[in-house]
Design a protein around this motif. Sequence first.
Motif, short mmCIF file in Angstrom:
data_model
loop_
_atom_site.label_atom_id
_atom_site.label_comp_id
_atom_site.label_asym_id
_atom_site.label_seq_id
_atom_site.Cartn_x
_atom_site.Cartn_y
_atom_site.Cartn_z
N VAL A 32 0.83 -1.20 0.00
CA VAL A 32 0.00 0.00 0.00
C VAL A 32 0.87 1.25 0.00
N GLU A 33 1.95 1.24 0.75
CA GLU A 33 2.86 2.38 0.76
C GLU A 33 3.49 2.60 -0.61
N LEU A 34 3.94 1.52 -1.23
CA LEU A 34 4.58 1.63 -2.54
C LEU A 34 3.60 2.03 -3.64
N CYS A 35 2.33 1.68 -3.47
CA CYS A 35 1.33 1.95 -4.51
C CYS A 35 0.64 3.29 -4.34
N GLN A 36 1.25 4.21 -3.63
CA GLN A 36 0.70 5.56 -3.56
C GLN A 36 0.78 6.21 -4.94
N ARG A 37 1.69 5.73 -5.75
CA ARG A 37 1.71 6.06 -7.16
C ARG A 37 1.68 4.72 -7.89
N PRO A 38 1.16 4.67 -9.10
CA PRO A 38 0.99 3.38 -9.78
C PRO A 38 2.30 2.58 -9.84
N ARG A 39 2.20 1.31 -9.53
CA ARG A 39 3.32 0.36 -9.58
C ARG A 39 2.84 -0.93 -10.22
N SER A 40 3.71 -1.55 -10.97
CA SER A 40 3.35 -2.84 -11.56
C SER A 40 3.59 -3.95 -10.55
N LEU A 41 2.97 -5.07 -10.79
CA LEU A 41 3.17 -6.23 -9.94
C LEU A 41 4.64 -6.64 -9.96
N ALA A 42 5.27 -6.55 -11.13
CA ALA A 42 6.70 -6.88 -11.26
C ALA A 42 7.56 -5.94 -10.42
#
Length: 108
Positions: free
Chosen positions: A48-58
């Motif tokens: 959740v912290e990392l996905c504050q901006r769009p991130r891929s599953l990879a």
Amino acid sequence: MSDPLVRPFMLTGGRTEPVIDGLRVESQLRAAPAALSAPLRFEARRIVELCQRPRSLADLSAALLAPLGVLRVIVGDLLTEGYLSIEEQPGELSVDLIERIRDGVRAL
């Protein structure tokens, strides 16, 4: 995960299949605004912290040093609980575009 202290199956509660099928490695994930205040722990919190901006599953797999299969299970749970969403992704590439790319590569 090099020399993990916690085995991957412990992170997923022993599950090997995600609740959401078809999650692609290039899927762009974004955390919901309220997700940071959710009672999440460990990898789920970090995702959740990392996905504050769009991130891929990879990207998440590389950042957490966790196998893609483990991330698919955890991300599937977060999607189901509404903490993550999948950003709109372009559809499949057209045959015409693929052929033009192929021809461009051959011309090199």
